[in-house]
Write a protein that holds these residues in place. Structure first.
Motif, PDB file in Angstrom:
ATOM      1  N   UNK A  71      -9.381 -18.641  12.185  1.00  0.00           N
ATOM      2  CA  UNK A  71      -9.385 -17.531  11.226  1.00  0.00           C
ATOM      3  C   UNK A  71      -8.724 -17.963   9.919  1.00  0.00           C
ATOM      4  N   UNK A  72      -7.565 -18.621  10.021  1.00  0.00           N
ATOM      5  CA  UNK A  72      -6.800 -19.020   8.830  1.00  0.00           C
ATOM      6  C   UNK A  72      -7.499 -20.125   8.037  1.00  0.00           C
ATOM      7  N   UNK A  73      -8.081 -21.094   8.708  1.00  0.00           N
ATOM      8  CA  UNK A  73      -8.645 -22.251   8.017  1.00  0.00           C
ATOM      9  C   UNK A  73     -10.127 -22.117   7.675  1.00  0.00           C
ATOM     10  N   UNK A  74     -10.824 -21.249   8.394  1.00  0.00           N
ATOM     11  CA  UNK A  74     -12.270 -21.161   8.179  1.00  0.00           C
ATOM     12  C   UNK A  74     -12.696 -19.771   7.709  1.00  0.00           C
ATOM     13  N   UNK A  75     -12.434 -18.773   8.510  1.00  0.00           N
ATOM     14  CA  UNK A  75     -12.997 -17.451   8.231  1.00  0.00           C
ATOM     15  C   UNK A  75     -12.442 -16.839   6.950  1.00  0.00           C
ATOM     16  N   UNK A  76     -11.128 -16.764   6.809  1.00  0.00           N
ATOM     17  CA  UNK A  76     -10.557 -16.126   5.608  1.00  0.00           C
ATOM     18  C   UNK A  76     -10.950 -16.866   4.334  1.00  0.00           C
ATOM     19  N   UNK A  77     -10.826 -18.196   4.269  1.00  0.00           N
ATOM     20  CA  UNK A  77     -11.263 -18.859   3.018  1.00  0.00           C
ATOM     21  C   UNK A  77     -12.754 -18.686   2.732  1.00  0.00           C
ATOM     22  N   UNK A  78     -13.571 -18.698   3.785  1.00  0.00           N
ATOM     23  CA  UNK A  78     -15.015 -18.610   3.565  1.00  0.00           C
ATOM     24  C   UNK A  78     -15.477 -17.203   3.217  1.00  0.00           C
ATOM     25  N   UNK A  79     -14.611 -16.210   3.396  1.00  0.00           N
ATOM     26  CA  UNK A  79     -14.949 -14.867   2.928  1.00  0.00           C
ATOM     27  C   UNK A  79     -15.194 -14.911   1.422  1.00  0.00           C
ATOM     28  N   UNK A  80     -14.345 -15.655   0.717  1.00  0.00           N
ATOM     29  CA  UNK A  80     -14.552 -15.768  -0.735  1.00  0.00           C
ATOM     30  C   UNK A  80     -15.888 -16.441  -1.043  1.00  0.00           C
ATOM     31  N   UNK A  81     -16.281 -17.410  -0.234  1.00  0.00           N
ATOM     32  CA  UNK A  81     -17.571 -18.072  -0.411  1.00  0.00           C
ATOM     33  C   UNK A  81     -18.703 -17.055  -0.329  1.00  0.00           C
ATOM     34  N   UNK A  82     -18.713 -16.257   0.729  1.00  0.00           N
ATOM     35  CA  UNK A  82     -19.786 -15.277   0.934  1.00  0.00           C
ATOM     36  C   UNK A  82     -19.799 -14.232  -0.177  1.00  0.00           C
ATOM     37  N   UNK A  83     -18.619 -13.780  -0.582  1.00  0.00           N
ATOM     38  CA  UNK A  83     -18.553 -12.768  -1.648  1.00  0.00           C
ATOM     39  C   UNK A  83     -19.042 -13.328  -2.987  1.00  0.00           C
ATOM     40  N   UNK A  84     -18.685 -14.569  -3.267  1.00  0.00           N
ATOM     41  CA  UNK A  84     -19.120 -15.186  -4.531  1.00  0.00           C
ATOM     42  C   UNK A  84     -20.631 -15.440  -4.521  1.00  0.00           C
ATOM     43  N   UNK A  85     -21.170 -15.856  -3.384  1.00  0.00           N
ATOM     44  CA  UNK A  85     -22.626 -16.060  -3.289  1.00  0.00           C
ATOM     45  C   UNK A  85     -23.346 -14.735  -3.540  1.00  0.00           C
ATOM     46  N   UNK A  86     -22.885 -13.654  -2.920  1.00  0.00           N
ATOM     47  CA  UNK A  86     -23.505 -12.342  -3.133  1.00  0.00           C
ATOM     48  C   UNK A  86     -23.396 -11.923  -4.597  1.00  0.00           C
ATOM     49  N   UNK A  87     -22.238 -12.155  -5.199  1.00  0.00           N
ATOM     50  CA  UNK A  87     -22.053 -11.805  -6.612  1.00  0.00           C
ATOM     51  C   UNK A  87     -22.996 -12.615  -7.501  1.00  0.00           C
ATOM     52  N   UNK A  88     -23.182 -13.893  -7.190  1.00  0.00           N
ATOM     53  CA  UNK A  88     -24.099 -14.731  -7.976  1.00  0.00           C
ATOM     54  C   UNK A  88     -25.546 -14.248  -7.844  1.00  0.00           C
ATOM     55  N   UNK A  89     -25.946 -13.873  -6.636  1.00  0.00           N
ATOM     56  CA  UNK A  89     -27.306 -13.355  -6.433  1.00  0.00           C
ATOM     57  C   UNK A  89     -27.513 -12.061  -7.224  1.00  0.00           C
ATOM     58  N   UNK A  90     -26.514 -11.192  -7.202  1.00  0.00           N
ATOM     59  CA  UNK A  90     -26.601  -9.950  -7.984  1.00  0.00           C
ATOM     60  C   UNK A  90     -26.652 -10.238  -9.477  1.00  0.00           C
ATOM     61  N   UNK A  91     -25.812 -11.158  -9.923  1.00  0.00           N
ATOM     62  CA  UNK A  91     -25.788 -11.539 -11.337  1.00  0.00           C
ATOM     63  C   UNK A  91     -27.142 -12.097 -11.775  1.00  0.00           C
ATOM     64  N   UNK A  92     -27.728 -12.941 -10.937  1.00  0.00           N
ATOM     65  CA  UNK A  92     -29.038 -13.520 -11.229  1.00  0.00           C
ATOM     66  C   UNK A  92     -30.089 -12.426 -11.375  1.00  0.00           C
ATOM     67  N   UNK A  93     -30.058 -11.441 -10.474  1.00  0.00           N
ATOM     68  CA  UNK A  93     -30.987 -10.308 -10.587  1.00  0.00           C
ATOM     69  C   UNK A  93     -30.819  -9.594 -11.927  1.00  0.00           C
ATOM     70  N   UNK A  94     -29.568  -9.342 -12.294  1.00  0.00           N
ATOM     71  CA  UNK A  94     -29.308  -8.608 -13.541  1.00  0.00           C
ATOM     72  C   UNK A  94     -29.683  -9.424 -14.774  1.00  0.00           C
ATOM     73  N   UNK A  95     -29.265 -10.694 -14.807  1.00  0.00           N
ATOM     74  CA  UNK A  95     -29.533 -11.535 -15.977  1.00  0.00           C
ATOM     75  C   UNK A  95     -31.026 -11.705 -16.243  1.00  0.00           C
TER      76      UNK A  95
END
Length: 187
Positions: free
Chosen positions: A59-83
């Motif tokens: 959880x400490x080394x994989x899941x919690x850090x990778x939450x930011x990965x998933x959130x940033x990927x989703x944000x980039x996909x949304x940004x791409x749609x908007x741009x």
């Protein structure tokens, strides 16, 4: 009959969606690794100091850090749609493939965007309380610049990105279908 899907991206905009996709992938990979290398996993648990220590490290080394990965990927996909003002997709194979492929460049470029964030979170969680800039630079940031690490991340990034994108598309397809059926019924 519907000819296009209106993209609201309600699934994609929901941060919880990214977390669910990430957790499903992590659990799937963990189950797969247990099936493939049961003995090695048992040794890993014993070296870690037991099942609870193994799970907390995961959880400490994989899941919690990778939450930011998933959130940033989703944000980039949304940004791409908007741009690029992507608000609809025609329902034919050519348009669907073009829609899917248009997101490949952003997924290929996502790693240098999320990696510093993910590695900083990982450093803060793993190195506590012995924070040194040298450790941070050598063992977290510098390693993340290696091509082999980028290549290792590429498949999970594409899986997370395309799962989010396609599930969102299916949700929007379902909403468009209901809206189309409602408007047809009122005529």
């Amino acid at each position: 009959m519907m000819k296009e899907v209106q993209l609201t991206r309600s699934f994609l905009k929901n941060p919880l969606s990214s977390l669910i996709i990430l957790l499903v992938i992590v659990v799937f990979i963990e189950l797969l690794s247990w099936n493939i290398a049961y003995e090695a996993k048992l040794k890993l648990i014993n070296r870690a100091g037991g099942l609870w220590v193994y799970i907390t490290a995961l959880v400490r080394s994989l899941i919690i850090p990778e939450i930011s990965t998933a959130l940033i990927i989703a944000a980039l996909l949304n940004l791409f749609h908007r741009l690029f003002k992507i608000t609809q997709v025609k329902l034919n194979w050519t348009s669907l493939v073009r829609y899917e492929l248009s997101f490949l460049p952003i997924l290929l470029l996502a790693y240098p965007i999320f990696s510093p964030v993910t590695q900083t979170i990982r450093f803060l969680l793993e190195a506590y309380p012995d924070y040194t800039f040298t450790n941070y630079w050598i063992n977290y940031l510098q390693i993340s610049l290696w091509l082999s690490i980028y290549v290792r991340y590429l498949l999970p990034v594409c899986i997370i990105g395309y799962l989010l994108l396609n599930i969102s598309l299916l949700f929007d397809f379902q909403k468009s279908g209901r809206a189309s059926a409602t408007s047809t019924a009122t005529l």
